[in-house]
Design a protein around this motif. Structure first.
Motif, short mmCIF file in Angstrom:
data_model
loop_
_atom_site.label_atom_id
_atom_site.label_comp_id
_atom_site.label_asym_id
_atom_site.label_seq_id
_atom_site.Cartn_x
_atom_site.Cartn_y
_atom_site.Cartn_z
N ASP A 110 -4.93 0.45 11.31
CA ASP A 110 -4.52 1.33 12.45
C ASP A 110 -5.10 2.72 12.60
O ASP A 110 -4.84 3.71 13.24
CB ASP A 110 -2.89 1.56 12.12
CG ASP A 110 -2.63 2.31 10.62
OD1 ASP A 110 -3.64 2.41 9.85
OD2 ASP A 110 -1.52 2.73 10.35
N PRO A 135 -2.30 -8.34 5.28
CA PRO A 135 -1.38 -7.27 5.50
C PRO A 135 -0.84 -6.62 4.43
O PRO A 135 -0.49 -7.17 3.42
CB PRO A 135 -0.47 -7.73 6.79
CG PRO A 135 -1.02 -9.13 7.09
CD PRO A 135 -1.71 -9.68 6.14
N ARG A 195 2.16 -3.45 2.71
CA ARG A 195 3.51 -2.78 2.87
C ARG A 195 3.31 -1.52 2.16
O ARG A 195 2.63 -1.44 1.25
CB ARG A 195 4.75 -3.53 2.43
CG ARG A 195 4.88 -4.82 3.44
CD ARG A 195 6.22 -5.68 2.82
NE ARG A 195 7.25 -4.79 2.87
CZ ARG A 195 8.58 -5.08 2.20
NH1 ARG A 195 8.44 -6.16 1.55
NH2 ARG A 195 9.50 -4.51 2.57
N GLU A 199 10.52 2.49 8.96
CA GLU A 199 10.95 1.70 10.09
C GLU A 199 11.74 0.59 9.53
O GLU A 199 11.79 -0.05 8.71
CB GLU A 199 9.80 1.12 10.98
CG GLU A 199 10.25 0.29 12.26
CD GLU A 199 9.34 -0.36 12.92
OE1 GLU A 199 9.59 -1.21 13.86
OE2 GLU A 199 8.17 -0.04 12.73
N GLN A 259 12.58 4.18 13.83
CA GLN A 259 11.42 4.97 13.26
C GLN A 259 11.83 6.19 12.62
O GLN A 259 12.57 7.06 13.26
CB GLN A 259 10.34 5.02 13.90
CG GLN A 259 9.70 3.70 14.43
CD GLN A 259 8.45 3.83 15.27
OE1 GLN A 259 8.29 4.98 15.83
NE2 GLN A 259 7.49 2.85 15.38
N CYS A 309 10.48 -0.22 4.73
CA CYS A 309 8.81 -0.62 4.63
C CYS A 309 8.39 -1.66 5.29
O CYS A 309 8.41 -2.74 4.67
CB CYS A 309 8.27 -0.38 3.01
SG CYS A 309 8.79 1.14 2.36
N PHE A 356 2.16 -3.75 7.93
CA PHE A 356 1.45 -3.36 8.71
C PHE A 356 -0.18 -3.73 8.38
O PHE A 356 -0.41 -4.47 7.23
CB PHE A 356 1.32 -1.54 8.59
CG PHE A 356 0.88 -0.97 7.44
CD1 PHE A 356 -0.26 -0.55 6.96
CD2 PHE A 356 1.84 -0.93 6.29
CE1 PHE A 356 -0.75 -0.20 5.75
CE2 PHE A 356 1.33 -0.44 5.02
CZ PHE A 356 0.19 -0.07 4.80
#
Length: 295
Positions: free
Chosen positions: A149, A163, A165, A209, A214, A266, A269
């Motif tokens: 990101d 991915p 966390r 989130e 959020q 958590c 992402f």
């Protein structure tokens, strides 16, 4: 008619990029006094000052900036061609420069690239441990490794981890005297271990989130670090609550040295990506690195 000699131009480009006569002399393998004389000779030949020098700093004049823009990339092109000729030998060779954080270097990059280094002795890899968002084009890196990101849109990005966390943790000793937080806002009553961001200079904001809601928390505490291993060590010592990707705490959580809280806050992402310029033509050595790191 004497043939032109471009050694003074190469010396100028090196000084301009290194920002120091001392570092540039080391790169070129000459003495600092010889380098200074070379630059002075170039300025005399062009009859214009290229560098402004003091005892503590060095900067380009307007003419120096123009000359660097005009000739710097041409030396880069020559070096690329020379590297490609080297790589035409039986085994790939050359140096691949990668910037990354230290945790992903230890857990992913070095383990995956070790077999490659053992198989190809003429391959060299330079790692730059840095938590800032380096400009890999300007800083002449072949690639960088960052979380998905945080990447620029004009980069080619290849995932090298699953991915991730985030995890909020503290030692059992810390929670023995304090209530465990049940919501992110509860962290405001705790001593938290902060991280200073190298790019912005600000403190990292802890993002949570849950079910589409959020929450951003600016935590406070006694400690601030700019590298993750120190954060983990401080948490193990009972000095506060820490927040990092869960994989950085994994062995400590498994063995009970750290306790996890707020796990339901958590989410998953994007993990770590190797990124490199889209206009870059991969060398044989870099192609091998890509293949070794591909999931």
């Amino acid at each position: 008619m004497a043939k032109p000699n471009f050694n003074d131009l190469l010396a100028f480009v090196t000084v301009a990029r290194e920002g120091s006569f001392t570092r540039a002399a080391a790169v070129l393998g000459i003495t600092q006094s010889a380098l200074s004389q070379t630059i002075s000779g170039l300025e005399a030949r062009l009859q214009i000052r290229l560098l402004t020098r003091t005892t503590r700093s060095l900067s380009l004049t307007a003419a120096g900036e123009r000359l660097l823009a005009a000739v710097g990339y041409r030396f880069d092109a020559i070096q690329i061609e020379l590297d490609e000729l080297t790589q035409m030998r039986d085994k790939p060779a050359g140096t691949v420069r990668i910037t990354s954080g230290d945790h992903i270097l230890r857990t992913t990059l070095l383990p995956k690239l070790t077999p490659l280094l053992l198989e190809y002795p003429d391959l060299h890899i330079e790692f730059d441990v840095n938590y800032g968002l380096r400009d890999i084009v300007a800083d002449r890196f072949d690639a960088g490794v960052r979380m998905g990101d945080t990447l620029d849109k004009d980069m080619i990005a290849m995932p090298i981890t699953p991915p991730l966390r985030m995890a909020v943790v503290a030692s059992p000793a810390y929670f023995a005297t304090r209530p465990r937080p049940k919501t992110p806002k509860d962290l405001l009553a705790h001593c938290c271990i902060n991280q200073r961001m190298q790019t912005s200079g600000g403190l990292y904001v802890w993002d949570f989130e849950k079910k589409g809601r959020q929450v951003n928390v600016r935590v406070e505490g006694q400690l601030i670090f700019n590298t993750s291993p120190n954060i983990a060590d401080a948490a193990l010592a009972g000095l506060g609550v820490a927040w990092l990707p869960e994989e950085e705490f994994a062995p400590h959580l498994e063995e009970g040295r750290l306790v996890r809280v707020l796990e339901d806050w958590c989410p998953v992402f994007a993990g770590y990506y190797l990124y490199y310029p889209s206009r870059r033509q991969p060398s044989a050595a870099f192609s091998l690195v890509l293949q070794a790191l591909r999931m």
